[in-house]
Write a protein that holds these residues in place. Structure first.
Motif, short mmCIF file in Angstrom:
data_model
loop_
_atom_site.label_atom_id
_atom_site.label_comp_id
_atom_site.label_asym_id
_atom_site.label_seq_id
_atom_site.Cartn_x
_atom_site.Cartn_y
_atom_site.Cartn_z
N CYS A 126 -25.84 5.09 26.11
CA CYS A 126 -24.52 4.98 25.48
C CYS A 126 -23.68 3.86 26.09
O CYS A 126 -22.47 3.77 25.80
CB CYS A 126 -23.79 6.31 25.59
N ASN A 176 -20.64 13.50 26.72
CA ASN A 176 -19.49 12.59 26.69
C ASN A 176 -19.82 11.26 27.39
O ASN A 176 -18.99 10.67 28.05
CB ASN A 176 -18.28 13.25 27.35
N GLU A 196 -14.48 10.20 30.60
CA GLU A 196 -15.64 10.24 29.71
C GLU A 196 -15.43 9.39 28.46
O GLU A 196 -14.32 8.97 28.16
CB GLU A 196 -15.88 11.71 29.29
N ASP A 197 -16.54 9.22 27.71
CA ASP A 197 -16.52 8.41 26.47
C ASP A 197 -15.91 7.04 26.76
O ASP A 197 -14.96 6.61 26.10
CB ASP A 197 -15.73 9.14 25.37
N PRO A 217 -12.16 12.88 27.95
CA PRO A 217 -12.57 11.83 27.01
C PRO A 217 -11.48 10.76 26.85
O PRO A 217 -10.30 11.08 26.80
CB PRO A 217 -12.76 12.59 25.69
N ASN A 246 -11.61 8.51 24.32
CA ASN A 246 -11.65 7.96 22.95
C ASN A 246 -10.88 8.83 21.96
O ASN A 246 -11.02 8.68 20.75
CB ASN A 246 -13.10 7.81 22.48
#
Ligand code: FES
Length: 218
Positions: A117, A156, A168-169, A192, A194
């Protein structure tokens, strides 16, 4: 530096003492009598956090928590085990730092899900922005970058941990925003980055909607 080398490095202080004996007793009391060795891991954590609060030893400008060898010996003595038993634990787990680290310890996950990712972009953004390599600490003692294996937040990915919090993300841009915030000693919101909630789809829940409503997450 290899963890085993750190135990004999010149920066080691002569001695270590727990400043909160009550907390030590409370940890020992969690385990059945005669099983004091079960307290090794939480006592190491307590010692590492104490060093982060009481500050660095010697000339090290860093303010993060780490475990001097004298602290490992103290834990061994409290738990009634040979020091090697504590060294084995402390050198095995990445959560124990055996050399001084920065005020903000940035652990970057590069295991497969994070890598797929985009963790390489996140790593490059951090090393370029701070101008240090993985495993190094900035001259001002603010940041240490550490590469780690899966931190258990793969859904994530990509993610990092800064001290106790997960971010995260991430993207190359958002991770730099996080670092800039820490540079000003402002802890940015964790989780996260995002806009999604927890591990939910960014478009909102697609299943178990009733349960999500009941739990108050939508
Ligand atoms: S692979 Fe990065 S958190 Fe699991």
């Amino acid at each position: 530096m290899k963890k085993s080398d750190a135990l004999n490095a010149p920066f080691q202080p002569e001695s270590f003492e727990f400043t909160d004996p009550k907390a030590v007793k409370e940890i020992i009391a969690r385990y059945p009598e005669g099983r004091d060795h079960s307290a090794i891991m939480p006592l190491l954590d307590l010692a590492q956090r104490q060093v982060a609060v009481t500050g660095p030893f010697g000339d090290y400008p860093t303010g993060g928590g780490w475990l001097p060898r004298a602290a490992l010996d103290e834990v061994a003595s409290i738990c009634g085990v040979a020091p090697i038993k504590v060294y084995e634990v402390a050198t095995f787990y990445s959560m124990y730092n055996l050399e001084p680290v920065g005020k903000y310890l940035v652990q970057l996950c590069t295991t497969t899900p994070c890598w797929l990712c985009g963790s390489a972009d996140v790593v490059n953004a951090c090393t370029n922005y701070l101008d240090i390599k993985l495993g190094q600490t900035t001259d001002d003692g603010y940041f240490t970058l550490m590469e780690v294996e899966c931190l258990g937040a793969c859904s994530n990915a990509p993610m990092i941990q800064v001290n106790d919090d997960y971010y995260e993300d991430l993207t190359a841009e958002s991770v730099v925003t996080i670092l800039k915030s820490f540079q000003k000693d402002v802890v940015p919101p964790s989780g996260p980055q995002n806009g999604r909630i927890g591990s939910m789809s960014i478009a909102g829940p697609t299943t178990l909607e009733e349960q999500a409503k009941k739990a108050g997450v939508i």
